[in-house]
Design a protein around this motif. Structure first.
Motif, PDB file in Angstrom:
ATOM      1  N   LEU A   1       0.630  -0.999   0.164  1.00 41.88           N
ATOM      2  CA  LEU A   1      -0.128  -0.196   0.501  1.00 41.88           C
ATOM      3  C   LEU A   1       1.205   0.954  -0.045  1.00 41.88           C
ATOM      4  O   LEU A   1       0.414   2.162  -0.415  1.00 41.88           O
ATOM      5  CB  LEU A   1      -1.136  -0.462   1.183  1.00 41.88           C
ATOM      6  N   CYS A   2       2.135   1.256   0.062  1.00 38.57           N
ATOM      7  CA  CYS A   2       2.617   2.445   0.693  1.00 38.57           C
ATOM      8  C   CYS A   2       3.895   2.333  -0.430  1.00 38.57           C
ATOM      9  O   CYS A   2       4.448   3.715  -1.157  1.00 38.57           O
ATOM     10  CB  CYS A   2       3.513   2.771   1.981  1.00 38.57           C
ATOM     11  N   ASP A   3       3.570   1.737  -1.243  1.00 38.29           N
ATOM     12  CA  ASP A   3       4.554   1.480  -2.026  1.00 38.29           C
ATOM     13  C   ASP A   3       4.293   2.453  -3.667  1.00 38.29           C
ATOM     14  O   ASP A   3       2.855   2.092  -4.187  1.00 38.29           O
ATOM     15  CB  ASP A   3       4.805   0.065  -3.322  1.00 38.29           C
TER      16      ASP A   3
ATOM     17  N   LYS B   1      -5.189   3.013  -8.000  1.00 42.00           N
ATOM     18  CA  LYS B   1      -6.739   1.727  -8.434  1.00 42.00           C
ATOM     19  C   LYS B   1      -6.184   0.515  -7.465  1.00 42.00           C
ATOM     20  O   LYS B   1      -7.423   0.338  -7.388  1.00 42.00           O
ATOM     21  CB  LYS B   1      -7.368   1.676  -9.995  1.00 42.00           C
ATOM     22  N   LEU B   2      -4.826  -0.081  -8.252  1.00 43.68           N
ATOM     23  CA  LEU B   2      -5.457  -1.261  -7.142  1.00 43.68           C
ATOM     24  C   LEU B   2      -5.066  -1.053  -6.033  1.00 43.68           C
ATOM     25  O   LEU B   2      -5.364  -2.295  -5.298  1.00 43.68           O
ATOM     26  CB  LEU B   2      -3.763  -2.258  -7.950  1.00 43.68           C
ATOM     27  N   LYS B   3      -3.996  -0.363  -4.982  1.00 42.04           N
ATOM     28  CA  LYS B   3      -4.665   0.141  -3.780  1.00 42.04           C
ATOM     29  C   LYS B   3      -5.687   0.126  -3.306  1.00 42.04           C
ATOM     30  O   LYS B   3      -6.204  -0.473  -2.318  1.00 42.04           O
ATOM     31  CB  LYS B   3      -3.174   1.631  -3.783  1.00 42.04           C
ATOM     32  N   GLY B   4      -6.868   0.904  -4.107  1.00 42.38           N
ATOM     33  CA  GLY B   4      -7.802   0.820  -3.699  1.00 42.38           C
ATOM     34  C   GLY B   4      -8.844  -0.287  -3.871  1.00 42.38           C
ATOM     35  O   GLY B   4      -9.821  -0.966  -2.946  1.00 42.38           O
ATOM     36  N   LYS B   5      -8.319  -1.386  -4.712  1.00 42.95           N
ATOM     37  CA  LYS B   5      -9.285  -2.709  -4.987  1.00 42.95           C
ATOM     38  C   LYS B   5      -8.435  -2.929  -3.559  1.00 42.95           C
ATOM     39  O   LYS B   5      -9.208  -4.261  -3.122  1.00 42.95           O
ATOM     40  CB  LYS B   5      -8.776  -3.083  -6.279  1.00 42.95           C
TER      41      LYS B   5
ATOM     42  N   TRP C   1      -2.604   7.873   3.852  1.00 44.17           N
ATOM     43  CA  TRP C   1      -1.673   7.465   3.337  1.00 44.17           C
ATOM     44  C   TRP C   1      -0.811   6.543   2.091  1.00 44.17           C
ATOM     45  O   TRP C   1       0.352   7.134   1.963  1.00 44.17           O
ATOM     46  CB  TRP C   1      -1.412   6.995   4.871  1.00 44.17           C
ATOM     47  N   PHE C   2      -1.964   5.885   1.860  1.00 39.15           N
ATOM     48  CA  PHE C   2      -1.126   5.195   0.779  1.00 39.15           C
ATOM     49  C   PHE C   2      -1.544   5.929  -0.910  1.00 39.15           C
ATOM     50  O   PHE C   2      -0.740   5.995  -1.301  1.00 39.15           O
ATOM     51  CB  PHE C   2      -1.524   4.452   0.627  1.00 39.15           C
ATOM     52  N   CYS C   3      -2.362   7.464  -0.658  1.00 36.00           N
ATOM     53  CA  CYS C   3      -2.165   8.363  -1.249  1.00 36.00           C
ATOM     54  C   CYS C   3      -0.775   9.139  -1.310  1.00 36.00           C
ATOM     55  O   CYS C   3      -0.922  10.157  -2.234  1.00 36.00           O
ATOM     56  CB  CYS C   3      -3.590   8.986  -1.884  1.00 36.00           C
ATOM     57  N   GLY C   4      -0.149   9.051  -0.234  1.00 40.31           N
ATOM     58  CA  GLY C   4       0.557   9.849  -0.220  1.00 40.31           C
ATOM     59  C   GLY C   4       0.507  11.079   0.368  1.00 40.31           C
ATOM     60  O   GLY C   4       1.368  12.655  -0.176  1.00 40.31           O
ATOM     61  N   HIS C   5      -0.791  11.756   0.939  1.00 40.93           N
ATOM     62  CA  HIS C   5      -0.953  12.722   1.069  1.00 40.93           C
ATOM     63  C   HIS C   5      -0.256  13.184   3.250  1.00 40.93           C
ATOM     64  O   HIS C   5      -1.562  11.881   3.413  1.00 40.93           O
ATOM     65  CB  HIS C   5      -2.539  13.142   1.218  1.00 40.93           C
ATOM     66  N   THR C   6      -0.816  13.942   3.294  1.00 38.05           N
ATOM     67  CA  THR C   6      -0.572  14.448   4.347  1.00 38.05           C
ATOM     68  C   THR C   6      -1.631  15.761   5.014  1.00 38.05           C
ATOM     69  O   THR C   6      -2.540  15.590   4.314  1.00 38.05           O
ATOM     70  CB  THR C   6       0.274  15.158   5.184  1.00 38.05           C
ATOM     71  N   LYS C   7      -2.404  15.489   5.990  1.00 40.50           N
ATOM     72  CA  LYS C   7      -3.450  16.727   6.914  1.00 40.50           C
ATOM     73  C   LYS C   7      -3.073  18.394   6.241  1.00 40.50           C
ATOM     74  O   LYS C   7      -3.385  18.709   5.985  1.00 40.50           O
ATOM     75  CB  LYS C   7      -3.942  16.740   7.863  1.00 40.50           C
ATOM     76  N   ARG C   8      -1.719  18.012   5.790  1.00 43.10           N
ATOM     77  CA  ARG C   8      -1.198  19.799   6.103  1.00 43.10           C
ATOM     78  C   ARG C   8      -0.754  19.823   4.473  1.00 43.10           C
ATOM     79  O   ARG C   8      -1.563  21.068   3.827  1.00 43.10           O
ATOM     80  CB  ARG C   8       0.247  19.606   6.192  1.00 43.10           C
TER      81      ARG C   8
ATOM     82  N   ARG D   1     -11.204   9.675  -2.418  1.00 40.65           N
ATOM     83  CA  ARG D   1     -11.886   8.409  -2.056  1.00 40.65           C
ATOM     84  C   ARG D   1     -11.879   8.753  -3.924  1.00 40.65           C
ATOM     85  O   ARG D   1     -12.487   7.410  -4.542  1.00 40.65           O
ATOM     86  CB  ARG D   1     -13.384   8.869  -1.664  1.00 40.65           C
ATOM     87  N   ASP D   2     -11.937   9.565  -4.575  1.00 36.95           N
ATOM     88  CA  ASP D   2     -12.008   9.240  -6.347  1.00 36.95           C
ATOM     89  C   ASP D   2     -11.030   8.814  -7.089  1.00 36.95           C
ATOM     90  O   ASP D   2     -10.602   8.234  -7.429  1.00 36.95           O
ATOM     91  CB  ASP D   2     -12.788  11.001  -6.667  1.00 36.95           C
ATOM     92  N   THR D   3     -10.244   9.441  -6.260  1.00 34.07           N
ATOM     93  CA  THR D   3      -8.282   9.107  -6.831  1.00 34.07           C
ATOM     94  C   THR D   3      -8.906   7.524  -6.426  1.00 34.07           C
ATOM     95  O   THR D   3      -7.767   6.934  -8.025  1.00 34.07           O
ATOM     96  CB  THR D   3      -7.413   9.174  -5.381  1.00 34.07           C
TER      97      THR D   3
END
Length: 142
Positions: A30-32, A38-42, A79-86, A95-97
């Motif tokens: 998930l963090c790769d 989309k595969l991470k979402g599945k 986290w697995f999209c690589g975003h933070t709250k900041r 969610r759409d991504t």
């Protein structure tokens, strides 16, 4: 798992921690950054979300419980999209991504599927109309 007062706080916390345990086990995938979103979402939909919603069909949920589940889910997705709250990326964009529905919808779908299963049971079944019946030692239903 109900508490003495009939609440499910402890069960919701346990389901969230079980979801995080599965998350940590699968964090290599998930963090790769080479794995598509989309595969991470599945992967999330098939491994982590079922763990978090296990038994949720018959939970008497409150808004607080749904919020706790939603927060845990969005932290995982961020986290697995690589975003933070900041980064201040909206939840809907994340969610759409990854192609994910809100947790409230999934909880409702699970509940309706369970209700339909109960409604289709024959009248002589032990679980009928959502009421659990008890059988005594002689085999009679009470």
């Amino acid at each position: 798992m109900l508490q003495k007062d009939g609440d499910i706080d402890e069960d919701v916390r346990h389901r969230i921690s079980a979801g995080w345990l599965k998350w940590h086990q699968a964090s290599g995938v998930l963090c790769d950054r080479r794995v598509p979103q989309k595969l991470k979402g599945k992967f999330y939909r098939t491994t982590i979300r079922p763990v978090m919603l296990y038994g949720g069909e018959c939970w008497p949920t409150k808004r607080q419980h749904v919020h706790q589940l939603s927060v845990a889910k969005m932290r995982m997705l961020q986290w697995f999209c690589g975003h933070t709250k900041r980064d201040r990326v909206r939840n809907k964009v994340i969610r759409d991504t990854v192609g994910m529905a809100p947790i409230e919808e999934k909880l409702t779908q699970h509940r309706l599927r369970w209700f339909g299963h109960i409604q289709r049971r024959p009248p002589e079944a032990l679980v009928c109309s959502g009421v659990l019946k008890r059988i005594d030692n002689l085999g009679r239903v009470s």
